[in-house]
Design a protein around this motif. Structure first.
Motif, mmCIF file in Angstrom:
data_model
loop_
_atom_site.group_PDB
_atom_site.id
_atom_site.type_symbol
_atom_site.label_atom_id
_atom_site.label_comp_id
_atom_site.label_asym_id
_atom_site.label_seq_id
_atom_site.Cartn_x
_atom_site.Cartn_y
_atom_site.Cartn_z
ATOM 1 N N GLY A 256 0.988 -0.925 0.154
ATOM 2 C CA GLY A 256 0.176 0.072 -0.049
ATOM 3 C C GLY A 256 0.658 1.131 0.294
ATOM 4 N N TRP A 257 1.766 1.435 -0.618
ATOM 5 C CA TRP A 257 3.079 2.502 -0.537
ATOM 6 C C TRP A 257 2.807 2.717 -1.994
ATOM 7 C CZ3 TRP A 257 7.510 -1.613 1.145
ATOM 8 C CH2 TRP A 257 7.081 -1.916 2.462
ATOM 9 N N THR A 258 2.607 4.637 -1.981
ATOM 10 C CA THR A 258 3.409 5.056 -3.124
ATOM 11 C C THR A 258 4.083 6.533 -2.958
ATOM 12 O OG1 THR A 258 1.134 6.628 -2.357
ATOM 13 C CG2 THR A 258 0.037 4.984 -3.163
ATOM 14 N N ALA A 259 4.275 6.790 -4.657
ATOM 15 C CA ALA A 259 5.648 7.469 -4.565
ATOM 16 C C ALA A 259 5.067 8.389 -3.858
ATOM 17 C CB ALA A 259 6.043 7.878 -5.939
ATOM 18 N N PRO A 260 6.644 8.957 -2.192
ATOM 19 C CA PRO A 260 6.242 9.816 -1.724
ATOM 20 C C PRO A 260 6.279 11.480 -2.289
ATOM 21 C CG PRO A 260 8.105 9.556 -1.024
ATOM 22 C CD PRO A 260 7.646 7.842 -2.098
ATOM 23 N N GLU A 261 5.221 12.632 -2.409
ATOM 24 C CA GLU A 261 5.880 14.063 -2.811
ATOM 25 C C GLU A 261 6.128 15.090 -1.581
ATOM 26 O OE1 GLU A 261 1.891 13.992 -4.309
ATOM 27 O OE2 GLU A 261 1.475 12.599 -5.686
ATOM 28 N N SER A 262 6.348 14.575 -0.411
ATOM 29 C CA SER A 262 6.906 15.941 0.368
ATOM 30 C C SER A 262 7.889 15.081 1.518
ATOM 31 C CB SER A 262 5.278 16.240 0.904
ATOM 32 O OG SER A 262 4.781 15.116 1.896
ATOM 33 N N ALA A 263 8.665 15.448 1.983
ATOM 34 C CA ALA A 263 9.474 15.189 3.135
ATOM 35 C C ALA A 263 8.580 14.728 3.677
ATOM 36 C CB ALA A 263 10.532 16.529 3.213
ATOM 37 N N ASP A 264 7.108 14.917 4.389
ATOM 38 C CA ASP A 264 7.171 14.373 5.448
ATOM 39 C C ASP A 264 6.139 12.754 5.057
ATOM 40 O OD1 ASP A 264 7.187 16.761 6.995
ATOM 41 O OD2 ASP A 264 4.838 17.315 6.889
ATOM 42 N N ASP A 265 6.122 13.573 3.491
ATOM 43 C CA ASP A 265 5.459 11.776 3.243
ATOM 44 C C ASP A 265 6.795 10.657 2.828
ATOM 45 O OD1 ASP A 265 3.522 12.399 2.545
ATOM 46 O OD2 ASP A 265 3.292 12.895 0.156
ATOM 47 N N PHE A 266 7.405 11.834 2.943
ATOM 48 C CA PHE A 266 9.142 10.374 2.315
ATOM 49 C C PHE A 266 9.747 9.973 3.881
ATOM 50 C CE2 PHE A 266 13.762 10.212 2.452
ATOM 51 C CZ PHE A 266 14.013 9.371 1.481
ATOM 52 N N ASP A 267 9.947 10.539 5.030
ATOM 53 C CA ASP A 267 9.847 10.066 6.019
ATOM 54 C C ASP A 267 8.823 9.045 7.060
ATOM 55 O OD1 ASP A 267 11.866 12.037 6.453
ATOM 56 O OD2 ASP A 267 11.205 13.106 7.689
ATOM 57 N N ALA A 268 7.397 9.671 6.513
ATOM 58 C CA ALA A 268 6.412 7.994 6.826
ATOM 59 C C ALA A 268 6.829 6.826 5.922
ATOM 60 C CB ALA A 268 4.716 8.735 6.752
ATOM 61 N N LEU A 269 7.279 6.842 5.171
ATOM 62 C CA LEU A 269 7.079 5.644 4.105
ATOM 63 C C LEU A 269 8.890 4.742 4.676
ATOM 64 C CD1 LEU A 269 6.767 4.378 1.444
ATOM 65 C CD2 LEU A 269 8.408 5.891 0.183
ATOM 66 N N LEU A 270 9.701 5.938 4.910
ATOM 67 C CA LEU A 270 10.772 4.669 5.420
ATOM 68 C C LEU A 270 10.144 4.667 6.390
ATOM 69 C CD1 LEU A 270 13.289 7.568 5.353
ATOM 70 C CD2 LEU A 270 13.339 5.605 4.043
ATOM 71 N N GLN A 271 9.994 5.135 7.886
ATOM 72 C CA GLN A 271 9.212 4.156 8.713
ATOM 73 C C GLN A 271 8.318 3.177 9.233
ATOM 74 O OE1 GLN A 271 7.729 7.662 11.308
ATOM 75 N NE2 GLN A 271 9.195 8.905 10.698
#
Length: 420
Positions: free
Chosen positions: A160-175
């Protein structure tokens, strides 16, 4: 016919890149003849070698001349090229645009090929990338590739992951990846150049493209707060990268992403060369913005191509081969034979062999506001290969030594670049 032989670092064997053939829209033609062609990929190592071999075969067949192909593994080629060019080099060799080309031109190690320009199918950007500070061209582009964050579509869909569009999205994906037991980033540093891609993208996202270029020229300091900020952000990201990276090649890291052990991999589109079995399942996104005032429309997109060695005693034939290597015909020959196509610099080349990744890569590069050539191509070779590579590996080993590492780089950069 094509004669293939091994590359001896002490003999005529390492270089490649002159062109003959259709000169429509180009500068003066040179007389075809037998040439020695060296490539920076080991024989049978993958698509990159296949493409160079296919271009050499196509030229040999079309002109009825002999092309002696010499191949050496990429890292050995990189480490030996300076010494080789000052010895008895082959006529033409694979090389890179940017500072690395300009440095050889300024040192008189490669030949002026301005008479082959302009090149039909290559615009001003490619000509500029082939131009040294003296205003003359010394390079013939063949293809290019952007660096981006690659991932398997099926793995993202399953989770259920999608390509991050912001720094917050990116950090959430990493976690989220980390929480599910998947290492977010495949990572390799045994190939000393590979970590430069991470430094570059963080630097351009935090400080911008202009700062990146000023830093590589010695106009900004490596021990500045801006550079320390890059390493500090990288230190925060390291726990989300594969551990023991210093003992891992980029191909091994690519395999970790392909088999699902790692969720993503920051690399050039040549990543497909290492994961051909899942190439159709790959997609990518550009690294997200970390500062909204800077954005994320700058990227590394190195241009690969060819030069004529100044030490060659076969200049006319070498230029004829170089001219051919810049044509759409050469690109089409390369892409018809290789397991994975290159994104051709010549806009007249066929895109029939392009997969979704190549098409998307071309679009991303066209949309980028700023294109860097990669850290080890944008700065002095001695600084890149003897100082920065060791410093980045040192940082990966001991990320709590940022002040000491950046101070050391700056001291050595001042000495090498002659800046104060």
């Amino acid at each position: 016919m094509l004669i293939a032989s091994g590359l001896g670092l002490g003999g005529a064997a390492l270089l490649g890149g002159c062109g003959g053939g259709d000169s429509s829209g180009s500068g003066a033609s040179a007389e075809p003849g037998a040439v020695r062609f060296g490539v920076n990929e080991a024989r049978g190592s993958g698509p990159a070698f296949q493409r160079n071999e296919a271009m050499a075969n196509a030229y040999a067949a079309a002109q009825g001349v002999e092309v002696t192909l010499n191949a050496v593994d990429h890292n050995t080629f990189q480490e030996s090229i300076n010494t080789y060019l000052q010895g008895t080099p082959d006529d033409v060799f694979t090389w890179f645009a940017g500072y690395r080309m300009s440095q050889f031109a300024e040192n008189g190690l490669i030949s002026d090929v301005s008479d082959l320009w302009p090149v039909d199918g290559m615009g001003e950007a490619f000509q500029q990338a082939s131009t040294a500070p003296d205003g003359n061209q010394y390079f013939m582009p063949a293809g290019y590739y952007p660096w981006a964050v690659f991932y398997r579509k099926s793995v993202f869909e399953e989770n259920g992951w999608t390509a991050p569009e912001s720094a917050d999205d990116f950090d959430a994906l990493l976690q989220d990846m980390d929480g599910k037991g998947i290492t977010p980033f495949a990572f390799a540093a045994k190939d000393a150049w590979a970590p430069m891609g991470t430094f570059d993208i963080l630097n351009m996202r935090l400080n911008g493209y202009d700062f990146h270029m000023q830093l590589t020229k010695g106009e900004q300091a490596w021990d500045s707060p801006e550079v320390r900020q890059v390493f500090e952000r990288w230190a925060q990201l390291l726990p989300y990268h594969q551990q023991n990276a210093l003992g891992r090649t980029w191909q091994e890291a690519a395999t970790s992403m392909a088999n699902g052990d790692c969720g993503m991999y920051l690399l050039g589109t040549f990543v497909v060369d290492g994961v051909a079995d899942v190439a159709d399942d790959l997609d990518f996104f550009t690294f997200p913005a970390l500062d909204d005032t800077i954005g994320n429309d700058a990227l590394d997109a190195p241009i690969d191509g060819f030069c004529v060695a100044a030490g060659s005693d076969n200049q006319a034939a070498a230029k004829a081969f170089l001219q051919f290597l810049g044509t759409a015909e050469a690109a089409d020959a390369a892409n018809s034979e290789a397991d994975a196509p290159m994104i051709a610099a010549n806009s007249n080349a066929s895109t029939e062999a392009y997969g979704a990744l190549q098409k998307k890569s071309a679009e991303v590069v066209q949309q980028a506001s700023s294109i860097a050539q990669f850290l080890d191509r944008d700065t002095n070779a001695d600084l890149a290969n003897t100082v920065i590579t060791a410093a980045l590996q040192d940082f990966i080993r001991t990320p709590d030594r940022i002040d000491e590492i950046t101070t050391s780089i700056q001291q050595q950069a001042q000495s090498i670049l002659g800046t104060s």
